[in-house]
Structure formats: C-alpha cells, structure tokens
Design a protein around this motif. Sequence first.
Motif, PDB file in Angstrom:
ATOM      1  N   ARG A  94       0.848  -1.190   0.000  1.00  0.00           N
ATOM      2  CA  ARG A  94       0.000   0.000   0.000  1.00  0.00           C
ATOM      3  C   ARG A  94       0.885   1.242   0.000  1.00  0.00           C
ATOM      4  N   GLY A  95       0.846   1.971  -1.118  1.00  0.00           N
ATOM      5  CA  GLY A  95       1.634   3.185  -1.233  1.00  0.00           C
ATOM      6  C   GLY A  95       3.123   2.907  -1.316  1.00  0.00           C
ATOM      7  N   ASP A  96       3.909   3.914  -0.986  1.00  0.00           N
ATOM      8  CA  ASP A  96       5.358   3.791  -1.059  1.00  0.00           C
ATOM      9  C   ASP A  96       5.996   3.383   0.261  1.00  0.00           C
ATOM     10  N   ASP A  97       5.188   3.282   1.301  1.00  0.00           N
ATOM     11  CA  ASP A  97       5.711   2.914   2.609  1.00  0.00           C
ATOM     12  C   ASP A  97       5.995   1.406   2.625  1.00  0.00           C
ATOM     13  N   ASP A  98       7.244   1.013   2.797  1.00  0.00           N
ATOM     14  CA  ASP A  98       7.591  -0.406   2.731  1.00  0.00           C
ATOM     15  C   ASP A  98       7.096  -1.198   3.941  1.00  0.00           C
ATOM     16  N   GLN A  99       6.490  -0.506   4.916  1.00  0.00           N
ATOM     17  CA  GLN A  99       5.946  -1.194   6.081  1.00  0.00           C
ATOM     18  C   GLN A  99       4.425  -1.312   6.015  1.00  0.00           C
ATOM     19  N   SER A 100       3.814  -0.833   4.956  1.00  0.00           N
ATOM     20  CA  SER A 100       2.354  -0.773   4.886  1.00  0.00           C
ATOM     21  C   SER A 100       1.823  -1.776   3.872  1.00  0.00           C
ATOM     22  N   TRP A 101       0.906  -2.649   4.336  1.00  0.00           N
ATOM     23  CA  TRP A 101       0.307  -3.661   3.481  1.00  0.00           C
ATOM     24  C   TRP A 101      -1.200  -3.687   3.691  1.00  0.00           C
ATOM     25  N   PHE A 102      -1.909  -3.971   2.618  1.00  0.00           N
ATOM     26  CA  PHE A 102      -3.358  -4.059   2.633  1.00  0.00           C
ATOM     27  C   PHE A 102      -3.760  -5.527   2.539  1.00  0.00           C
ATOM     28  N   CYS A 103      -4.733  -5.962   3.328  1.00  0.00           N
ATOM     29  CA  CYS A 103      -5.203  -7.348   3.305  1.00  0.00           C
ATOM     30  C   CYS A 103      -6.539  -7.435   2.572  1.00  0.00           C
ATOM     31  N   GLN A 104      -6.642  -8.380   1.645  1.00  0.00           N
ATOM     32  CA  GLN A 104      -7.870  -8.543   0.864  1.00  0.00           C
ATOM     33  C   GLN A 104      -8.181 -10.027   0.701  1.00  0.00           C
ATOM     34  N   VAL A 105      -9.430 -10.426   0.953  1.00  0.00           N
ATOM     35  CA  VAL A 105      -9.820 -11.815   0.743  1.00  0.00           C
ATOM     36  C   VAL A 105     -10.043 -12.046  -0.747  1.00  0.00           C
ATOM     37  N   VAL A 106      -9.656 -13.230  -1.241  1.00  0.00           N
ATOM     38  CA  VAL A 106      -9.711 -13.520  -2.668  1.00  0.00           C
ATOM     39  C   VAL A 106     -10.742 -14.592  -2.990  1.00  0.00           C
ATOM     40  N   ARG A 107     -10.692 -15.717  -2.277  1.00  0.00           N
ATOM     41  CA  ARG A 107     -11.584 -16.834  -2.603  1.00  0.00           C
ATOM     42  C   ARG A 107     -11.690 -17.798  -1.436  1.00  0.00           C
ATOM     43  N   HIS A 108     -12.833 -18.516  -1.397  1.00  0.00           N
ATOM     44  CA  HIS A 108     -13.075 -19.535  -0.373  1.00  0.00           C
ATOM     45  C   HIS A 108     -13.289 -20.891  -1.044  1.00  0.00           C
ATOM     46  N   TRP A 109     -12.770 -21.942  -0.409  1.00  0.00           N
ATOM     47  CA  TRP A 109     -13.028 -23.319  -0.852  1.00  0.00           C
ATOM     48  C   TRP A 109     -13.555 -24.122   0.339  1.00  0.00           C
ATOM     49  N   ASN A 110     -14.621 -24.875   0.118  1.00  0.00           N
ATOM     50  CA  ASN A 110     -15.161 -25.768   1.157  1.00  0.00           C
ATOM     51  C   ASN A 110     -14.506 -27.136   1.030  1.00  0.00           C
ATOM     52  N   LEU A 111     -14.102 -27.722   2.137  1.00  0.00           N
ATOM     53  CA  LEU A 111     -13.491 -29.042   2.121  1.00  0.00           C
ATOM     54  C   LEU A 111     -14.462 -30.150   2.535  1.00  0.00           C
ATOM     55  N   ASP A 112     -15.384 -29.855   3.434  1.00  0.00           N
ATOM     56  CA  ASP A 112     -16.282 -30.875   3.981  1.00  0.00           C
ATOM     57  C   ASP A 112     -17.702 -30.781   3.436  1.00  0.00           C
ATOM     58  N   ARG A 113     -17.942 -29.933   2.462  1.00  0.00           N
ATOM     59  CA  ARG A 113     -19.245 -29.813   1.830  1.00  0.00           C
ATOM     60  C   ARG A 113     -19.034 -29.265   0.422  1.00  0.00           C
ATOM     61  N   PRO A 114     -20.043 -29.353  -0.450  1.00  0.00           N
ATOM     62  CA  PRO A 114     -19.858 -28.896  -1.825  1.00  0.00           C
ATOM     63  C   PRO A 114     -19.526 -27.414  -1.896  1.00  0.00           C
ATOM     64  N   ASP A 115     -18.711 -27.059  -2.889  1.00  0.00           N
ATOM     65  CA  ASP A 115     -18.394 -25.659  -3.116  1.00  0.00           C
ATOM     66  C   ASP A 115     -19.616 -24.929  -3.669  1.00  0.00           C
ATOM     67  N   PRO A 116     -19.733 -23.632  -3.392  1.00  0.00           N
ATOM     68  CA  PRO A 116     -20.902 -22.889  -3.886  1.00  0.00           C
ATOM     69  C   PRO A 116     -20.829 -22.557  -5.365  1.00  0.00           C
ATOM     70  N   ARG A 117     -19.709 -22.817  -6.016  1.00  0.00           N
ATOM     71  CA  ARG A 117     -19.589 -22.461  -7.435  1.00  0.00           C
ATOM     72  C   ARG A 117     -19.332 -23.688  -8.282  1.00  0.00           C
TER      73      ARG A 117
END
Length: 212
Positions: free
Chosen positions: A189-212
């Motif tokens: 995030r930006g030019d600050d080498d100590q700054s990071w942004f967290c973003q969720v990308v995708r979910h996978w189900n292991l014990d039940r069917p996936d929604p997609r």
Amino acid sequence: MADWATISSLATAGGTLVLAVASFASIRSADRAALSAERAVQASLRPVLISSRVDDPDQKLVWMDGHWTRLHGSAGYVRVEDGRLYLAASLRNVGPGLGVIHGWRFADDDTYADRRPAAPDAFRRQSRDLYVAPGDTGFWHAAIREPADPDHAPLVQRLKSRERINIDLLYGDHEGGQRTISRFALIPRGDDDQSWFCQVVRHWNLDRPDPR
C-alpha cells in the motif's frame, strides 16, 4: 364358491404393502427433517473469514519470541528482523460460528482462479489455534525463523520488491468440522515499505460442496 383363505391372504398382503409404503414415506420424511435440522445446526456454527474493515479497531499482536506489532483494520503485515520473517493479517468473521484457524500456506499467484487449493496436510500448523469470534475482528499471524526454510527466500524477495503475497488459511468451526480454505492477498500500500493491505480472494469448502 369364494376361497376365503385366499381372499384373507390377499387382504393381509395388501394391508402389509400399504403399511410398508406408509412406513417408507414416513422414514423418508423423517430423514429429510433430520437432514434439514443438521444443515441448520451446521449453518449456525459456520465461520466465514474475510479481511477486516478499514475502520475496525487496531489489534496488538505478540509472537512467541516477543516480536510484536499493532495491526490496523484491513491491514496486512510483512516484516523481516534479524533474518526472521513475520506475517500477519487483520480478519473479520462474517459467519455465525466461531472460527478456529488451524494452519497456513504461502500460495502461488496463479492457483486461485481455476485450480483447487493444496491438501490440508500441506499446510503449516499454527503454534496455537487462533480464534475469531462471530461478527467480530481477529487476526492471523505466523513466522518463518529459519532462512533455510524453502518459503523464506521467496517471501523475503516479495517483501523487498513490494509484490503481492498470497496466503491460504485453513480453518473450521469449534467442533473441528466445516473446514474451509480462504485465500488472502497481502498487497503493498503506497510507497511505505511497512504498509500492506489485506484482501480476501476466494473460499473453498473441504467438507461440503463448493458454492460455485
């Protein structure tokens, strides 16, 4: 002249068949009701982890070796100190159940779109389980302290070159079921080498069917 013995046998057989059909229908109805009840219970226990909001409160994180940081809402954390690599992410549980994080894995960039994630036994286990209460914020953190670890060099390189880092988290409900793998991206995030942004990308189900 009527064969009453035959008529009686046929009547008995017919009655037995009617009872069998009624019993089968009752059993099927009971099975459906039980399945619906089980699904309702599972849904009430199911955690869903995403990145926290920007306005969520700061959290203080302390690693086992005493390293610590204050993590802002929606933030990631990537830091190297004395050759030890520290990683963290601010999370929110939007599901109704308590989330228990069991492990993590450094993931390649091109694996989330059309491939399944790695098997659970390929994940690094957390030193302790991390809990995220339903409707509340929490965090994930981990460390790689040995430079000889195969993930140490590529992660440090991404830190230095300010490249996106994908992390897969393995978690489930507090009863050990409904295992899920969620991918989070730590984005510079930006030019600050100590700054990071967290973003969720995708979910996978292991014990039940996936929604997609």
